[in-house]
Design a protein around this motif. Structure first.
Motif, PDB file in Angstrom:
ATOM      1  N   ALA A 204       0.841  -1.261  -0.010  1.00 31.63           N
ATOM      2  CA  ALA A 204      -0.027  -0.070   0.129  1.00 31.63           C
ATOM      3  C   ALA A 204       0.902   1.230   0.040  1.00 31.63           C
ATOM      4  CB  ALA A 204      -0.941  -0.013   1.286  1.00 31.63           C
ATOM      5  N   ARG A 205       2.034   1.092   0.793  1.00 29.46           N
ATOM      6  CA  ARG A 205       2.509   2.396   0.983  1.00 29.46           C
ATOM      7  C   ARG A 205       3.447   2.633  -0.423  1.00 29.46           C
ATOM      8  NH1 ARG A 205       4.134   5.384   5.203  1.00 29.46           N
ATOM      9  NH2 ARG A 205       3.583   4.041   6.845  1.00 29.46           N
ATOM     10  N   LEU A 206       4.031   1.613  -0.771  1.00 29.13           N
ATOM     11  CA  LEU A 206       5.078   1.616  -2.229  1.00 29.13           C
ATOM     12  C   LEU A 206       3.943   1.863  -3.258  1.00 29.13           C
ATOM     13  CD1 LEU A 206       7.784   0.955  -3.308  1.00 29.13           C
ATOM     14  CD2 LEU A 206       7.053  -1.451  -3.706  1.00 29.13           C
ATOM     15  N   ALA A 207       2.865   1.248  -3.596  1.00 30.43           N
ATOM     16  CA  ALA A 207       2.171   1.919  -4.525  1.00 30.43           C
ATOM     17  C   ALA A 207       1.974   3.413  -4.367  1.00 30.43           C
ATOM     18  CB  ALA A 207       0.879   0.923  -4.504  1.00 30.43           C
ATOM     19  N   ALA A 208       1.664   3.818  -2.985  1.00 28.78           N
ATOM     20  CA  ALA A 208       1.007   5.354  -2.875  1.00 28.78           C
ATOM     21  C   ALA A 208       2.408   5.947  -3.261  1.00 28.78           C
ATOM     22  CB  ALA A 208       0.909   5.780  -1.434  1.00 28.78           C
ATOM     23  N   THR A 209       3.723   5.725  -2.889  1.00 30.32           N
ATOM     24  CA  THR A 209       4.809   6.546  -3.028  1.00 30.32           C
ATOM     25  C   THR A 209       5.069   6.566  -4.746  1.00 30.32           C
ATOM     26  OG1 THR A 209       5.685   5.802  -1.133  1.00 30.32           O
ATOM     27  CG2 THR A 209       7.302   6.587  -2.840  1.00 30.32           C
ATOM     28  N   LEU A 210       4.803   5.622  -5.431  1.00 30.45           N
ATOM     29  CA  LEU A 210       5.087   5.606  -6.830  1.00 30.45           C
ATOM     30  C   LEU A 210       3.837   6.087  -7.840  1.00 30.45           C
ATOM     31  CD1 LEU A 210       6.862   1.995  -6.905  1.00 30.45           C
ATOM     32  CD2 LEU A 210       7.810   4.344  -6.972  1.00 30.45           C
ATOM     33  N   GLY A 211       2.584   6.311  -7.074  1.00 35.49           N
ATOM     34  CA  GLY A 211       1.457   6.855  -7.512  1.00 35.49           C
ATOM     35  C   GLY A 211       0.820   5.702  -8.579  1.00 35.49           C
ATOM     36  N   LEU A 212       0.824   4.550  -8.120  1.00 35.98           N
ATOM     37  CA  LEU A 212       0.357   3.407  -9.000  1.00 35.98           C
ATOM     38  C   LEU A 212      -0.853   3.002  -8.387  1.00 35.98           C
ATOM     39  CD1 LEU A 212       3.741   1.336  -9.348  1.00 35.98           C
ATOM     40  CD2 LEU A 212       2.617   2.650 -11.094  1.00 35.98           C
ATOM     41  N   PRO A 213      -1.546   2.301  -9.151  1.00 36.20           N
ATOM     42  CA  PRO A 213      -2.982   1.674  -8.585  1.00 36.20           C
ATOM     43  C   PRO A 213      -2.788   0.300  -7.641  1.00 36.20           C
ATOM     44  CG  PRO A 213      -2.751   0.940 -10.917  1.00 36.20           C
ATOM     45  CD  PRO A 213      -1.407   1.864 -10.626  1.00 36.20           C
TER      46      PRO A 213
END
Length: 362
Positions: A204-213
Motif C-alpha cells: 500500500a505504501r509502495l504503490a502510494a509512493t510511486l503513484g500506482l493503482p
C-alpha cells in the motif's frame, strides 16, 4: 498508459465497477482441463455483462488451483474475448526474473493491445520449499528491500529506458518499445499498466509512493483492508500514471438461487481452506464430503472466522453485502472471486450479481 485504462466504468446500479478474480479452481472429480474450460466460459460471460477486468492469480503446488502460469492462461483467454481487460492478480515477482515477466506481458500486450494489466505481488504464492524450487535457491529473501529493486528493473525493461552505462542498457524486452524505435519500426510503445497487490501495509505504501493503482486482498486479509487503504490514500503521490489514488479490493462472493446451496458450497470451500492451512492441500471437495467431515473445534472456529468475510447466500444478501463493504472501505472497484465445487454455480453467481445490479448485456 493512461488513467482511463485503470479506472473502470460503472454499469447499471453497481456502486463501483465490478471485476473478476479467477483462481481456476479444480474440484474433486474434475480435471484441470475442466477448470480451464470453465475459465473461458466465465471470461466470456462476464465480458458480455460488462465486468471491467478479469485477473488470474499465480499459485503453486496446490492441486485445487490450476493457475500456476498466469501468462499462459491469459493468452488463452485473450483468444476467446475481445473487450474485457485481462491481467494478473498477480504475478509473484520474486519468483521470476524481471526480464522474463517483461517479455511475457509484452507478448500478451501484442496479442490483446490496450487491455492487459500487470498486477504484481511480493509473496511466493506457495510454501517456502516450493518457493525455493521456483527460485533455485535455498535462501529466500522476501524482505521489503528486494521487491522495490525488482520492480524498478521490471519497469525499466517494460519502458526500455535503462540509462547509459547500465549493464542492461543493450538488453531489450521483446515484444516491446525497442521495436517502435528500430528502423522501420511501427510497433506501439504502449505497455501494460502496473498494479501493486498486497495484504498488508507494505505494498500500500509502495504503490502510494510511486503513484500506482493498488489491489488489496480483502478476501483473505479482511482485518487489514481499511488500514491498508487508508495508508494508501494518505501516502499517495500523484504520478504520470494517476493523479488520484485508485484502489480495488478482492472480495469472496457467491450468490445462488437457493441460499442453502450457497452455504453448502461455501462449507466445501472452507474444508479446502482448512486442509490448505494445515499442510494438506487437495482438490476442492464436494459439499457432500464437507457435510460428512468431522470438524474439530479448532477447525470450526477457523471456518467461522474465515466465512465471516465470504459474502454468500441469496442474490439479495450478496448485493447488500457488497454494497455495505464498498461503503465501509471506499473501494474504487470490487473484484469478485467465487469459491465453489460446482462450476455451474460459479457461473450462475456472476450472472445473478450482474442481474441484481442491472448490468446490461453488451
Amino acid at each position: 498508459m493512461t488513467a482511463d485504462e485503470i479506472r473502470g466504468t460503472i454499469h447499471g446500479t453497481a456502486p463501483v465497477p465490478l471485476s473478476v478474480l479467477d483462481l481456476v479452481t479444480v474440484g474433486a472429480g474434475r480435471t484441470a482441463t475442466d477448470a480451464l474450460r470453465t475459465s473461458v466460459d466465465l471470461a466470456k460471460l462476464t465480458e458480455s455483462r460488462g465486468f471491467h477486468r478479469y485477473w488470474v492469480a499465480e499459485h503453486h503446488s496446490m492441486p485445487g488451483v490450476a493457475s500456476s502460469s498466469p501468462a499462459v492462461i491469459l493468452a488463452h483467454l485473450a483468444a476467446h474475448t475481445t473487450r474485457i481487460r485481462l491481467g494478473s492478480g498477480g504475478v509473484m515477482l520474486p519468483n521470476h526474473a524481471p526480464l522474463v515477466i517483461a517479455e511475457q506481458f509484452g507478448t500478451l500486450e501484442a496479442m490483446a493491445p490496450g487491455r492487459v494489466d500487470l498486477g504484481l505481488g511480493r509473496a511466493p504464492g506457495t510454501d517456502g520449499a516450493t518457493a525455493a524450487a521456483l527460485r533455485r535457491t535455498n535462501t529466500l529473501n522476501e524482505g521489503a528491500d528486494d521487491f522495490p529493486e525488482q520492480l524498478v528493473e521490471l519497469t525499466r525493461f517494460l519502458d526500455d529506458d535503462f540509462p547509459d552505462g547500465h549493464p542492461y542498457r543493450r538488453i531489450h524486452a521483446v515484444p516491446g518499445p525497442i521495436q517502435s524505435t528500430s528502423p522501420g519500426g511501427v510497433q506501439s510503445p504502449h505497455r501494460p499498466p502496473i498494479w501493486l497487490l498486497g495484504s498488508s501495509g507494505f505494498s500500500a505504501r509502495l504503490a502510494a509512493t510511486l503513484g500506482l493503482p493498488f489491489a488489496f486482498a480483502h478476501h483473505f486479509s479482511a482485518q487489514n483492508t481499511v488500514p491498508a487503504l487508508d495508508l494508501y490514500r494518505e501516502s499517495f503521490r500523484p504520478s504520470a500514471v494517476l493523479k488520484e489514488p485508485y484502489a480495488l479490493i478482492g472480495v469472496s462472493a457467491l450468490a445462488t438461487d437457493d441460499e442453502k446451496e450457497a452455504r453448502r458450497q461455501v462449507l466445501a470451500a472452507s474444508l479446502n481452506m482448512v486442509r490448505l492451512r494445515t499442510g494438506r492441500p487437495g482438490l476442492v471437495p464436494t459439499p457432500e464430503e464437507a457435510e460428512a467431515y468431522d470438524f474439530s473445534p479448532m477447525e470450526r472456529d477457523f471456518i467461522t472466522s474465515w466465512n465471516a468475510n465470504v459474502i454468500h447466500g441469496s442474490v439479495d444478501e450478496v448485493r447488500a453485502g457488497l454494497d455495505d463493504l464498498q461503503k465501509r472501505t471506499g473501494a474504487d472497484e470490487l473484484m469478485l472471486t467465487s469459491h465453489a465445487h460446482s462450476a455451474e454455480l460459479r457461473l450462475r453467481s456472476y450472472e445473478l450479481i450482474a442481474d441484481a445490479y442491472g448490468l446490461p448485456a453488451v
